[in-house]
Design an enzyme around this catalytic site. Structure first.
Site, mmCIF file in Angstrom:
data_model
loop_
_atom_site.group_PDB
_atom_site.id
_atom_site.type_symbol
_atom_site.label_atom_id
_atom_site.label_comp_id
_atom_site.label_asym_id
_atom_site.label_seq_id
_atom_site.Cartn_x
_atom_site.Cartn_y
_atom_site.Cartn_z
ATOM 1 N N ASP A 138 0.799 -1.240 0.000
ATOM 2 C CA ASP A 138 0.000 0.000 0.000
ATOM 3 C C ASP A 138 0.830 1.288 0.000
ATOM 4 O O ASP A 138 0.314 2.348 -0.343
ATOM 5 C CB ASP A 138 -0.938 0.027 1.223
ATOM 6 C CG ASP A 138 -1.901 -1.157 1.230
ATOM 7 O OD1 ASP A 138 -2.135 -1.728 0.147
ATOM 8 O OD2 ASP A 138 -2.404 -1.503 2.313
ATOM 9 N N ASP A 161 1.692 3.139 2.417
ATOM 10 C CA ASP A 161 0.948 4.145 3.180
ATOM 11 C C ASP A 161 1.590 4.489 4.521
ATOM 12 O O ASP A 161 0.925 5.011 5.408
ATOM 13 C CB ASP A 161 -0.495 3.645 3.410
ATOM 14 C CG ASP A 161 -0.533 2.298 4.119
ATOM 15 O OD1 ASP A 161 0.519 1.656 4.266
ATOM 16 O OD2 ASP A 161 -1.631 1.901 4.530
ATOM 17 N N LYS A 172 -11.228 10.160 -28.445
ATOM 18 C CA LYS A 172 -10.653 8.979 -27.767
ATOM 19 C C LYS A 172 -11.635 7.834 -27.952
ATOM 20 O O LYS A 172 -12.846 8.027 -27.803
ATOM 21 C CB LYS A 172 -10.499 9.257 -26.276
ATOM 22 C CG LYS A 172 -9.267 10.061 -25.954
ATOM 23 C CD LYS A 172 -8.923 9.974 -24.484
ATOM 24 C CE LYS A 172 -7.631 10.732 -24.260
ATOM 25 N NZ LYS A 172 -6.759 10.118 -23.317
ATOM 26 N N HIS A 203 -5.793 -9.887 -5.590
ATOM 27 C CA HIS A 203 -4.579 -10.355 -4.903
ATOM 28 C C HIS A 203 -3.410 -10.688 -5.820
ATOM 29 O O HIS A 203 -2.308 -10.961 -5.324
ATOM 30 C CB HIS A 203 -4.913 -11.563 -4.020
ATOM 31 C CG HIS A 203 -5.618 -11.144 -2.755
ATOM 32 N ND1 HIS A 203 -6.957 -10.835 -2.734
ATOM 33 C CD2 HIS A 203 -5.161 -10.963 -1.503
ATOM 34 C CE1 HIS A 203 -7.301 -10.487 -1.493
ATOM 35 N NE2 HIS A 203 -6.227 -10.556 -0.735
HETATM 36 O O1 F6P Z 1 -2.563 -4.096 3.046
HETATM 37 C C1 F6P Z 1 -2.381 -4.860 1.894
HETATM 38 C C2 F6P Z 1 -3.705 -5.212 1.264
HETATM 39 O O2 F6P Z 1 -3.453 -5.969 0.102
HETATM 40 C C3 F6P Z 1 -4.620 -4.031 0.961
HETATM 41 O O3 F6P Z 1 -4.262 -3.351 -0.211
HETATM 42 C C4 F6P Z 1 -5.969 -4.708 0.905
HETATM 43 O O4 F6P Z 1 -6.986 -3.804 1.237
HETATM 44 C C5 F6P Z 1 -5.847 -5.794 1.939
HETATM 45 O O5 F6P Z 1 -4.460 -6.010 2.154
HETATM 46 C C6 F6P Z 1 -6.502 -7.104 1.573
HETATM 47 O O6 F6P Z 1 -6.412 -7.934 2.682
HETATM 48 P P1 F6P Z 1 -6.674 -9.503 2.637
HETATM 49 O O7 F6P Z 1 -5.492 -10.157 1.997
HETATM 50 O O8 F6P Z 1 -6.820 -9.867 4.063
HETATM 51 O O9 F6P Z 1 -7.908 -9.713 1.827
#
Ligand code: F6P
Length: 323
Positions: free
Chosen positions: A128, A130, A214, A253
């Site tokens: 993230d 962050d 576009k 993911h």
């Molecule tokens: O913090 C990493 C992250 O991939 C975030 O971007 C996302 O909101 C969250 O984890 C998803 O979590 P999980 O793998 O528990 O679904």
């Protein structure tokens, strides 16, 4: 310091293995024993802990995921859970910790330090990006590159069919992945949680693009935004502009896996060594980061409480590049 523990916790991120390797080898280099704690705080509570050798981290630098596994621990949120974790560390003579993870991991580390006083260094490991106190977090660069690879492919098919794609990327409450994907992927628009974007703004952007001939549009939607996820945004836009041929892709993911990029391997290796050296030099409750290419220690409390706003220049860049 004779003995330290290392663990990964929270969402995994590419480069965590490179960081573990660096922690283990840096500690052994200094004659310090290293224990690997599996499954984050859960493994600390359960005593899922083993002594690591140099060969324990052979051949992992280039691999995604984490050999120490990861988890989000509810038990560690309780005082009893943390007490159990402390007993497990005490039993093995572990005098310091390196916690590799994001926000939640560092929040736990801060609490644990305040209660039990075991010196802990956090290594920012999250896709993230962050965390205050580091320009980059481990895994962010790889996640952006993975997402960009997908976005380039989406652009091909979007162009062929004159379609509008809403592409959702991760980031929890942060728009770093989205903004970087928007710039790198030439998106027409980026919706991030940090700024307020209305559905009318999206409609205006799409119409303006059409007026400029576009034929395809990509709108990057960061999760956690006020207009909802990409499916919701697409539905709202489709209601107003029913003639548009709209598709939605959630990259999900896939952004968390894969071999770390060169940048992530470098960051992870530098942070791992700095974390161990920090412990040896008396850092107690700090996150190690890299700012302007220099190693910097920030109090963990500060790292988890201060926000890291997205640079306005980047927001402007998306707008200017999409005309
Ligand atoms: O913090 C990493 C992250 O991939 C975030 O971007 C996302 O909101 C969250 O984890 C998803 O979590 P999980 O793998 O528990 O679904």
């Amino acid at each position: 310091m004779k003995s330290i523990g290392v663990f990964t916790s929270g969402g995994d991120a590419p480069g965590m293995n490179a960081c573990i390797r660096s922690v283990v080898r840096s500690a052994l280099y200094l004659g310090i024993d290293v224990y690997g704690i599996k499954y984050g705080y859960n493994g600390m509570i359960e005593g899922d802990i083993y002594k690591m050798k140099s060969y324990s981290v052979s051949n992992i630098l280039q691999k995604g995921g984490t050999i120490l596994k990861s988890a989000r621990s509810n038990e560690f949120r309780t005082k009893e859970g943390r007490q159990k974790a402390y007993e497990q560390l005490k039993k093995r003579g572990i005098e310091g910790l390196v916690a590799i993870g994001g926000d939640g991991t560092l929040t736990g580390a801060n609490l644990f330090y305040e209660e039990f006083g075991i010196p802990t260094i956090g290594c920012p490991g999250t896709i993230d990006n962050d965390l205050y106190g580091s320009d980059y977090t481990i895994g962010f660069d790889t996640a952006v590159n993975t997402a960009l690879d997908a976005i380039d492919k989406i652009r091909d098919t979007a162009n062929s069919h004159d379609r509008v794609f809403f592409v959702e990327v991760m980031g929890r409450h942060s728009g770093y992945i989205a903004i970087n994907c928007g710039i790198g992927g030439g998106a027409e628009m980026v919706m991030v949680p940090e700024t307020s974007v209305t559905i009318q703004d999206v409609i205006d952007t799409l119409k303006a693009g059409e007026n400029r001939h576009k034929t395809s549009h990509i709108v990057i939607v960061a999760e956690g935004g006020e207009q909802g996820d990409a499916i919701e945004v697409a539905a709202k836009v489709s209601k107003e502009l029913p003639k548009l041929d709209i598709r939605v892709t959630n990259l999900g993911h896939v952004q968390r896996g894969g071999a770390p990029t060169a940048l992530d391997r470098m960051i992870a290796s530098r942070l791992g060594m700095a974390a161990v050296e920090g412990l040896v030099n008396g850092q107690k409750n700090s996150m190690v980061g890299i700012i302007d290419n220099k190693i910097v220690f920030t109090n963990i409390k500060l790292a988890i409480s201060k926000s890291k706003p997205i640079n306005d220049e980047l927001m402007r860049l998306v707008e200017v590049m999409s005309i």
